[in-house]
Design an enzyme around this catalytic site. Sequence first.
Site, PDB file in Angstrom:
ATOM      1  N   ASP A   1     -43.883 112.154  96.555  1.00  0.00           N
ATOM      2  CA  ASP A   1     -42.523 112.526  96.125  1.00  0.00           C
ATOM      3  C   ASP A   1     -42.149 111.929  94.560  1.00  0.00           C
ATOM      4  O   ASP A   1     -42.180 110.629  94.728  1.00  0.00           O
ATOM      5  CB  ASP A   1     -41.374 112.627  97.076  1.00  0.00           C
ATOM      6  CG  ASP A   1     -41.496 113.237  98.375  1.00  0.00           C
ATOM      7  OD1 ASP A   1     -41.907 114.631  98.048  1.00  0.00           O
ATOM      8  OD2 ASP A   1     -41.329 112.610  99.426  1.00  0.00           O
TER       9      ASP A   1
ATOM     10  N   ASP B   1     -37.440 123.855 103.039  1.00  0.00           N
ATOM     11  CA  ASP B   1     -36.787 122.567 103.795  1.00  0.00           C
ATOM     12  C   ASP B   1     -35.832 123.225 104.635  1.00  0.00           C
ATOM     13  O   ASP B   1     -34.962 124.093 104.375  1.00  0.00           O
ATOM     14  CB  ASP B   1     -36.180 121.819 102.396  1.00  0.00           C
ATOM     15  CG  ASP B   1     -36.907 121.332 101.428  1.00  0.00           C
ATOM     16  OD1 ASP B   1     -38.108 120.842 101.961  1.00  0.00           O
ATOM     17  OD2 ASP B   1     -36.813 121.359 100.255  1.00  0.00           O
TER      18      ASP B   1
END
Length: 251
Positions: free
Chosen positions: A11, A130
């Site tokens: 990330d 998500d």
Amino acid sequence: MLTKRIIPCLDIRDGRTVKGVNFESIRDAGDPVELAELYAREGADELVFLDITATIEKRKTLHQLVNRIAHHINIPFTVGGGISSVEDVHILLQNGADKVSVNSAAFKNPELINQLAKSFGSQCIVLAIDTQLEADGEWYVYLNGGRVKTPMRCIDWARQAVDAGAGEILLTSMNNDGTKKGFALDITRLLADELPVPVIASGGGGTVAHFVEVFTEAHADAALAASIFHFKELTIPDLKQQLRLQEIAIR
């Protein structure tokens, strides 16, 4: 039998690898080029790079950093963050990505998936979802790095996206993300059993047992993790050895 894959995730924020818990409490986790090189050397099956603030900051993915990482690894490389057009994908593939991950832009414009699949092939297009379990017992889709809730159920969006040409699903449970308490087995199993494409489970991996569960009980094709690898709580060679001892077919 298809072998299972272990995928570390980088990330990226401001050019650095970061990691949070439940999409919050972000902390630095190291240099992305060094980590990528380490994971490739240790036997990672693939690498995922997610520019986590590109969409919020309304900018494109850091393609120069993608290029630097690509020159240090020899494994399949998926890149996501800020992708909203065919041209965006062209640039990333030219800079060393093998696959691209689309999320918010694809939800807002589902035709994008079809365009990308026609231009580059479904095998190149990973749909990242998500999702969060709500009080009504349903898993809903969230956008913009988990900041915006939608009324769409995760399974419904996944089906629609696969019909449009998505070749793989990267499923991240916001409830489990960064907790190291285990993957979200129920929603992972639902997608893995219902969809004709591979499902990558993400969010919550903390122990070898969690990886065993997500492969054997939730039928995931791959498992993605970040902090346990970044902070050396578990190494990829050790994880793979333990999975083989559990008779799980691993690469």
